[in-house]
Design an enzyme around this catalytic site. Structure first.
Site, PDB file in Angstrom:
ATOM      1  N   GLU A 118       1.063  -1.327   0.003  1.00  0.00           N
ATOM      2  CA  GLU A 118       0.024   0.024   0.085  1.00  0.00           C
ATOM      3  C   GLU A 118       0.888   1.134  -0.095  1.00  0.00           C
ATOM      4  O   GLU A 118       0.330   2.190  -0.675  1.00  0.00           O
ATOM      5  CB  GLU A 118      -1.033   0.063   1.271  1.00  0.00           C
ATOM      6  CG  GLU A 118      -1.843  -1.135   0.952  1.00  0.00           C
ATOM      7  CD  GLU A 118      -2.800  -1.349   2.301  1.00  0.00           C
ATOM      8  OE1 GLU A 118      -4.065  -1.521   2.087  1.00  0.00           O
ATOM      9  OE2 GLU A 118      -2.342  -1.126   3.348  1.00  0.00           O
ATOM     10  N   GLU A 138      -3.832 -10.412   3.584  1.00  0.00           N
ATOM     11  CA  GLU A 138      -4.926  -9.930   4.791  1.00  0.00           C
ATOM     12  C   GLU A 138      -5.948 -10.730   4.891  1.00  0.00           C
ATOM     13  O   GLU A 138      -6.461 -11.002   5.884  1.00  0.00           O
ATOM     14  CB  GLU A 138      -5.313  -8.444   4.495  1.00  0.00           C
ATOM     15  CG  GLU A 138      -4.544  -7.278   4.785  1.00  0.00           C
ATOM     16  CD  GLU A 138      -3.645  -7.164   3.788  1.00  0.00           C
ATOM     17  OE1 GLU A 138      -2.747  -5.895   3.836  1.00  0.00           O
ATOM     18  OE2 GLU A 138      -3.483  -7.816   2.628  1.00  0.00           O
TER      19      GLU A 138
END
Length: 270
Positions: A118, A138
């Site tokens: 990210e 995740e």
């Protein structure tokens, strides 16, 4: 230097920001605030035009959110606390730093996992080492990558490719990232910083106001239809700070004169 977990170093108009939290540069709230302070240094200093974010070593760029720390003490109410939360730039300091109008180059030296991925895609240009990879694990941790990946990745690569990565958590190697146009260049590890510095120096040759206006306009017109985007980019009517300043700037006149006189422009940032 901001603090030990995030190091800064100036090279002319370029600010290098190095993640420095062993062993894997995992992001906790303190590191998010430190990265933001470094990015704000870049944004606020008129002598700086471009940032590079990287990490030391050749194995890990950033392992993402510090799940070991958060598993013990996670309190979501602290996320918006200016002193104890992630700070004004959101997770990892830059993923929601909308006022960061100076370009950022990510020099990805190794694994960029979860929040590390990210950070990279929050930057404007990505240079990647051959041994590096991206992944979003995740789903296997009971969470989703909502610090920027689920929002940005489907806008940067084909939607179905992004969705499959989000669902599976699989690795994307450097050659695949290059094939999708997600990264701009893949180089041997030993050449990474030279390549990133060369790219940053190339960008820094641009007029300071114009560099910032590019990012400002791109963010403002994101998601607009073409007619609306064209209407938004009309001097005197845009409501965009750097874009409006650009058209009234000394640098605009200098750029035109330098072109006519066949010389390099001398920018003043005004």
């Amino acid at each position: 230097m901001t603090e030990d977990i995030v190091l800064t170093r100036r090279h002319g108009a370029v600010l290098e920001i190095t993640l420095n939290r062993p062993k894997a540069n995992a992001i906790n709230r303190a590191m998010s605030r430190a990265i933001h302070r470094a990015a704000k240094q870049l944004q606020d200093d008129p002598a700086l035009s471009v940032g590079i974010v990287t990490a030391g070593g050749d194995r890990v760029f950033c392992a993402g959110w510090d799940l070991k720390e958060e598993a013990v003490s996670y309190d979501p109410s602290l996320d918006v606390d200016p002193e104890q939360g992630s700070g004004a730039g959101g997770f990892a300091g830059i993923t929601e730093y909308w006022g960061l109008t100076k370009p950022m180059v990510a020099a990805v030296n190794g694994a960029a996992v979860g929040g590390g991925f990210e950070i990279a895609i929050a930057c404007d240009v990505i240079i990647m080492a051959e041994n590096a990879f991206f992944s979003l694990p995740e789903m296997q941790r009971g969470i989703i990558p909502d610090g920027g990946a689920i929002q940005r990745l489907p806008r940067l690569i084909p939607y179905n490719v992004a969705k499959e990565m989000l669902l599976t958590g699989r690795r994307m190697e450097a050659d695949e990232a290059l094939r999708w146009g997600l990264v701009h260049k893949v180089v041997p590890q030993a050449a990474l910083m030279d390549e990133a510095r060369a790219k940053a120096a190339e960008i820094a040759k641009g007029a300071p106001l114009a560099l910032q206006a590019i990012k400002e306009v791109l963010l403002a017109i994101d998601g607009m239809g073409l007619p609306a985007a064209m209407r938004k980019t009309k001097a005197g009517h845009s409501g965009l700070d750097y874009y409006e300043r650009l058209w009234r700037s000394e640098d605009m006149q200098e750029g035109m004169r330098a072109f006519a006189e066949k010389r390099d422009p001398v920018w003043k940032g005004r």
